[in-house]
Design a protein around this motif. Structure first.
Motif, PDB file in Angstrom:
ATOM      1  N   ALA A 158      57.705 -43.018  -8.854  1.00 12.93           N
ATOM      2  CA  ALA A 158      55.859 -43.436  -9.319  1.00 12.93           C
ATOM      3  C   ALA A 158      54.832 -43.784  -8.490  1.00 12.93           C
ATOM      4  O   ALA A 158      54.226 -43.648  -8.558  1.00 12.93           O
ATOM      5  N   PHE A 159      55.276 -43.962  -7.334  1.00 18.55           N
ATOM      6  CA  PHE A 159      54.269 -44.514  -6.370  1.00 18.55           C
ATOM      7  C   PHE A 159      53.974 -42.809  -6.237  1.00 18.55           C
ATOM      8  O   PHE A 159      52.348 -42.988  -6.096  1.00 18.55           O
ATOM      9  N   GLU A 160      54.622 -41.994  -6.031  1.00 22.78           N
ATOM     10  CA  GLU A 160      53.776 -40.766  -5.054  1.00 22.78           C
ATOM     11  C   GLU A 160      52.645 -40.399  -7.132  1.00 22.78           C
ATOM     12  O   GLU A 160      51.541 -39.622  -6.977  1.00 22.78           O
ATOM     13  N   PHE A 161      52.730 -40.430  -8.336  1.00 23.80           N
ATOM     14  CA  PHE A 161      52.485 -40.258  -9.107  1.00 23.80           C
ATOM     15  C   PHE A 161      50.668 -41.435  -9.295  1.00 23.80           C
ATOM     16  O   PHE A 161      49.896 -40.613  -9.956  1.00 23.80           O
ATOM     17  N   LEU A 162      51.087 -43.136  -9.029  1.00 21.26           N
ATOM     18  CA  LEU A 162      49.980 -43.293  -8.838  1.00 21.26           C
ATOM     19  C   LEU A 162      49.601 -42.810  -7.837  1.00 21.26           C
ATOM     20  O   LEU A 162      48.099 -43.602  -7.549  1.00 21.26           O
ATOM     21  N   LEU A 163      49.893 -42.523  -6.615  1.00 22.75           N
ATOM     22  CA  LEU A 163      48.504 -42.198  -5.534  1.00 22.75           C
ATOM     23  C   LEU A 163      48.160 -41.182  -5.894  1.00 22.75           C
ATOM     24  O   LEU A 163      47.148 -40.801  -5.131  1.00 22.75           O
ATOM     25  N   GLY A 164      48.465 -40.134  -7.030  1.00 21.72           N
ATOM     26  CA  GLY A 164      47.429 -38.665  -7.197  1.00 21.72           C
ATOM     27  C   GLY A 164      47.044 -39.727  -8.021  1.00 21.72           C
ATOM     28  O   GLY A 164      45.540 -39.285  -7.811  1.00 21.72           O
ATOM     29  N   ARG A 165      47.015 -40.989  -8.677  1.00 23.32           N
ATOM     30  CA  ARG A 165      45.833 -41.343  -9.279  1.00 23.32           C
ATOM     31  C   ARG A 165      44.596 -42.188  -8.221  1.00 23.32           C
ATOM     32  O   ARG A 165      43.396 -41.398  -8.999  1.00 23.32           O
ATOM     33  N   TYR A 166      45.222 -42.381  -7.457  1.00 24.32           N
ATOM     34  CA  TYR A 166      44.092 -43.016  -6.040  1.00 24.32           C
ATOM     35  C   TYR A 166      43.529 -41.428  -5.782  1.00 24.32           C
ATOM     36  O   TYR A 166      42.363 -42.096  -5.810  1.00 24.32           O
ATOM     37  N   TRP A 167      43.423 -40.597  -5.238  1.00 28.74           N
ATOM     38  CA  TRP A 167      43.088 -39.118  -4.959  1.00 28.74           C
ATOM     39  C   TRP A 167      42.108 -39.398  -5.749  1.00 28.74           C
ATOM     40  O   TRP A 167      40.758 -38.727  -6.193  1.00 28.74           O
ATOM     41  N   GLU A 168      42.729 -38.987  -7.086  1.00 27.57           N
ATOM     42  CA  GLU A 168      41.844 -38.600  -8.366  1.00 27.57           C
ATOM     43  C   GLU A 168      40.447 -39.636  -8.485  1.00 27.57           C
ATOM     44  O   GLU A 168      39.018 -39.618  -8.356  1.00 27.57           O
ATOM     45  N   ALA A 169      40.976 -40.967  -8.344  1.00 28.43           N
ATOM     46  CA  ALA A 169      39.395 -42.029  -8.170  1.00 28.43           C
ATOM     47  C   ALA A 169      38.417 -41.725  -7.214  1.00 28.43           C
ATOM     48  O   ALA A 169      37.753 -41.994  -7.281  1.00 28.43           O
ATOM     49  N   GLN A 170      39.660 -41.362  -6.141  1.00 30.28           N
ATOM     50  CA  GLN A 170      38.679 -41.965  -5.054  1.00 30.28           C
ATOM     51  C   GLN A 170      37.477 -40.456  -5.222  1.00 30.28           C
ATOM     52  O   GLN A 170      35.908 -40.611  -4.648  1.00 30.28           O
ATOM     53  N   GLY A 171      37.743 -39.121  -5.526  1.00 31.90           N
ATOM     54  CA  GLY A 171      36.778 -38.435  -5.584  1.00 31.90           C
ATOM     55  C   GLY A 171      35.620 -38.034  -4.667  1.00 31.90           C
ATOM     56  O   GLY A 171      37.109 -37.280  -4.089  1.00 31.90           O
ATOM     57  N   ARG A 172      35.000 -37.464  -3.910  1.00 34.53           N
ATOM     58  CA  ARG A 172      34.170 -37.479  -2.653  1.00 34.53           C
ATOM     59  C   ARG A 172      34.459 -37.786  -1.506  1.00 34.53           C
ATOM     60  O   ARG A 172      34.082 -37.391  -0.899  1.00 34.53           O
ATOM     61  N   ARG A 173      34.551 -39.345  -2.021  1.00 35.38           N
ATOM     62  CA  ARG A 173      35.168 -40.165  -1.236  1.00 35.38           C
ATOM     63  C   ARG A 173      35.658 -39.910   0.237  1.00 35.38           C
ATOM     64  O   ARG A 173      35.502 -39.789   1.117  1.00 35.38           O
ATOM     65  N   ALA A 174      36.931 -39.196  -0.552  1.00 43.85           N
ATOM     66  CA  ALA A 174      37.689 -38.970   0.472  1.00 43.85           C
ATOM     67  C   ALA A 174      38.370 -37.573   0.215  1.00 43.85           C
ATOM     68  O   ALA A 174      38.619 -37.849  -1.247  1.00 43.85           O
ATOM     69  N   SER A 175      39.664 -36.546   0.538  1.00 45.73           N
ATOM     70  CA  SER A 175      40.168 -36.085   1.062  1.00 45.73           C
ATOM     71  C   SER A 175      41.670 -35.685   1.138  1.00 45.73           C
ATOM     72  O   SER A 175      41.562 -36.909   2.555  1.00 45.73           O
ATOM     73  N   ALA A 176      42.454 -35.575   0.419  1.00 41.73           N
ATOM     74  CA  ALA A 176      43.952 -35.531   1.267  1.00 41.73           C
ATOM     75  C   ALA A 176      43.586 -33.605   1.841  1.00 41.73           C
ATOM     76  O   ALA A 176      43.398 -32.831   0.700  1.00 41.73           O
ATOM     77  N   THR A 177      45.085 -33.192   2.076  1.00 40.01           N
ATOM     78  CA  THR A 177      44.945 -32.487   2.645  1.00 40.01           C
ATOM     79  C   THR A 177      45.828 -31.886   1.601  1.00 40.01           C
ATOM     80  O   THR A 177      46.544 -31.674   1.188  1.00 40.01           O
TER      81      THR A 177
END
Length: 665
Positions: A158-177
């Protein structure tokens, strides 16, 4: 904070089970479509209640899945996407408390150096950092919605899914490896019990290291407090007390270069994807820092500061794997440090993944000094890892055009340029002309076959939708059984003696099993001819029919074992690969592949005879796809061979090949 939840066009598409283009079309065609309440002209956001009302009136609203409800509640509580990290972290901390017996302690964000004098001072696995706000007695609506999702999916998924959505929402502001890159770096580091990432983000590299199965302690630090909190929760749910494992997980907050939170700790492996864009890294105040064993990093080269910081935390004989900008291999300002890394034997490999990105593999010198440096110019993970592992027993390694063990003495010139390409051997030309002709013949024959492979289909006179059935229902009535592969490889890599292992990439590309492994227990599923195997990544979804027995079902794959008297495998694989099923049965996470809930997919209800007619068409289409991929591959080979043959003089244009005058376009 906003009083009601907002949704983007992408969120609306998910609610209605359509593509984003359909939402854009609705906005143009329907004057009563809700107006934006925020965002930008390019990325507007809409009020969720207004959107739900409009979709309901239009008959387009699906029942809101539990994961979508949890996500919308998080966004509503955050108010805007800049606050999402903190809200998600607090909801995640509540999950950790639920799954770790209620033991949550609060510790300083950045301890003083004396607080962490040695590995023994690092908090135990049961210690989970938490902000005071997360310990409030009353949970928020977002935390309750996340808890509901965790009850259905499990806390970590559940947390992994929401974390993936979080990175989607950040767009170009931030990125993960990227997960593929994280897996490569972890593989280069090898098996390690203690792993440290001094710029850990939300823990991608630490997760990749833990997935190898040898880690017993994961240590991280990040300058952003919200990101560090997300990493803390993520690791606790996956590997800490909340997950019922014995892996210690600790994440500190703070800038590792200016305020090292773990100054006395050494690790078997250090993995790092540093924030190179931050140029104010502390050059002036850190000039006398003892970490600069190989030289003071130039003010505009923070990457060489991160390399030496990583080495300072590696135990003797351990490894550091650092993602580097390609320019760091050749900048004149850094040549003295590069030379010292070579002379000491600290730098062991430079891998060019692209024209912009390199990976450096380093070790804490122990014993004799090596005489060569491994250089690789290739982006294929399996090639890179196999070459690195073979290099230890092959100090004279040389694969022309791909990799080479370069004598260190040859690199210690005025520039100390460590860019791999110029140091690789040129591909031999003795068979270039012969290979070009062979490839030409194969490509010509394959092109002649392509047209005949296309399936014969035509538009249907009846455009009405066919009745459909859920895969879950097909399983309930006994037409098929559903199997899931283990989520990770808790087993030995098999080498040449292992069993064939299907990977996500194999299924996506429609190729035979490319990996091998030796299963350590009976959880692994051996595929059979006629099985349907399903895979998903962030960009692709595929269902393939297994053609031969024997391969093991790899991690992140699903398998349907069907009754051939009731279902045609090629028909089922074909319809499962539809765009609608990709949307409804693939849940994106931050891992390498999406989580596939194939039970949510649908297939048309058709008699077995009609299924088989469709099955022939789908099988021919699969053969066409395979031939097309082979055509592209042969075309690329011919292009390289033509370039090589022209350069070495072994190929010349045939008479009449070049027209007297090029046509005007």
């Amino acid at each position: 904070m906003q009083d009601e939840a907002t949704v983007s066009a992408t969120d609306i598409a998910r609610l209605a089970g359509v593509g984003r283009a359909a939402v854009s079309n609705w906005r143009r065609r329907h004057p009563d479509f809700p107006q934006p309440v925020g965002g930008t002209p390019i990325s507007p956001v809409f009020a969720l209640p207004e959107v739900e009302s409009w979709l309901r009136d239009q008959g387009k609203l699906r029942e809101l899945p539990v994961e979508e409800w949890a996500w919308q509640q998080l966004r509503a509580e955050a108010g805007d996407d800049l606050q999402l990290g903190g809200v998600l972290a607090r909801a995640g901390e509540a999950l950790v408390r639920d799954h770790s017996g209620g033991t949550v302690s609060t510790s300083p964000a950045v301890p003083t150096p004396s607080a962490v004098p040695s590995p023994s001072a690092v908090p135990s696995p049961s210690t989970v950092q938490s902000s005071p706000a997360a310990t409030a007695a009353n949970r928020s609506g977002a935390a309750e919605a996340v808890a509901d999702l965790a009850a259905e999916w499990g806390a970590s998924p559940a947390f992994e899914f929401l974390l993936g959505r979080y990175w989607e929402a950040q767009g170009r502001r931030a990125s993960a490896t990227p997960p593929e890159l994280a897996a490569l770096m972890a593989a280069l580091a090898g098996d390690a019990e203690t792993v440290l990432d001094p710029a850990c983000g939300t823990g991608e590299l630490l997760v990749a290291a833990a997935e190898r199965g040898s880690a017993r302690r994961l240590l991280g630090q990040d300058a952003d407090s919200e990101t560090a909190a997300l990493a803390t929760v993520r690791l606790a749910l996956r590997y800490g007390t909340a997950a019922g494992t014995s892996i210690g997980t600790t994440v500190r907050t703070g800038d590792s270069l200016r305020a090292d939170a773990l100054p006395g700790v050494t690790a078997d492996a250090v993995l790092c994807d540093p924030p190179f864009h931050v140029r104010t890294w502390g050059h002036e105040e850190l000039t006398a820092d003892p970490r600069w064993e190989y030289g003071l990093p130039p003010r505009l080269e923070p990457e060489l500061a991160w390399v030496q910081h990583a080495l300072a935390h590696v135990a003797p004989g351990g490894r550091a794997v650092v993602l580097m900008p390609a320019v760091a291999a050749g900048r004149r300002s850094g040549r003295r440090i590069r030379a010292q890394l070579l002379r000491s034997g600290a730098l062991r490999a430079v891998i060019a993944l692209s024209a912009l990105q390199h990976v450096w593999v380093l070790r804490r010198p122990e014993g004799g000094t090596p005489t060569t440096l491994l250089m690789i110019d290739d982006a294929d993970r399996e090639t890179i890892v196999a070459t690195w592992e073979a290099y230890r027993d092959d100090p004279d390694h040389d694969r022309p055009g791909v990799s080479r063990a370069v004598p260190i003495i040859d690199l210690l010139d005025e520039d100390v340029d460590l860019t791999p390409g110029p140091h690789l051997s040129v591909t031999g030309s003795e068979r270039t002309a012969e290979r070009f002709l062979e490839t030409h013949e194969r490509l010509t024959a394959l092109l002649a076959r392509l047209g005949g492979l296309l399936p014969a289909v035509r538009p249907s006179a009846d455009r009405g939708e066919s009745p459909s059935v859920l895969v879950a229902e097909l399983a309930r009535i006994g037409h098929l059984t559903i199997h899931q592969a283990p989520s990770r490889r808790d087993s030995d890599e098999g080498g040449a003696d292992g069993l064939p292992l299907l990977t996500v990439e194999d299924v996506i590309e429609g190729r035979p099993a490319s990996a091998r492994m030796s299963p350590s227990d009976g959880r692994w599923i051996a595929t059979r001819a006629g099985d349907v195997v399903i895979a998903a990544t962030a960009h692709r979804f595929a269902a393939r029919v297994v053609e031969a027995d024997g391969a093991l079902l790899g991690p992140q794959l699903s398998l349907l074992r069907i009754d051939p008297e009731r279902l045609d495998p090629y028909f089922l694989a074909g319809v499962l690969g539809s765009s609608a099923n990709a949307r409804t049965s693939t849940v994106q996470t931050t891992g390498t592949a999406g989580r596939v809930d194939i039970r949510r997919a649908r297939a048309p209800r058709l008699p077995i005879e009609e299924q088989r007619r469709y099955g022939v068409a789908f099988r021919r289409m699969a053969e066409f796809e395979s031939a097309l991929r082979a055509t592209v591959s042969l075309g690329e080979q011919m292009a390289h061979l033509l370039a090589d043959g022209t350069a070495d003089g072994t190929l010349v244009p045939a008479p009449g090949e070049v027209p007297a005058a090029w046509p005007v376009i």
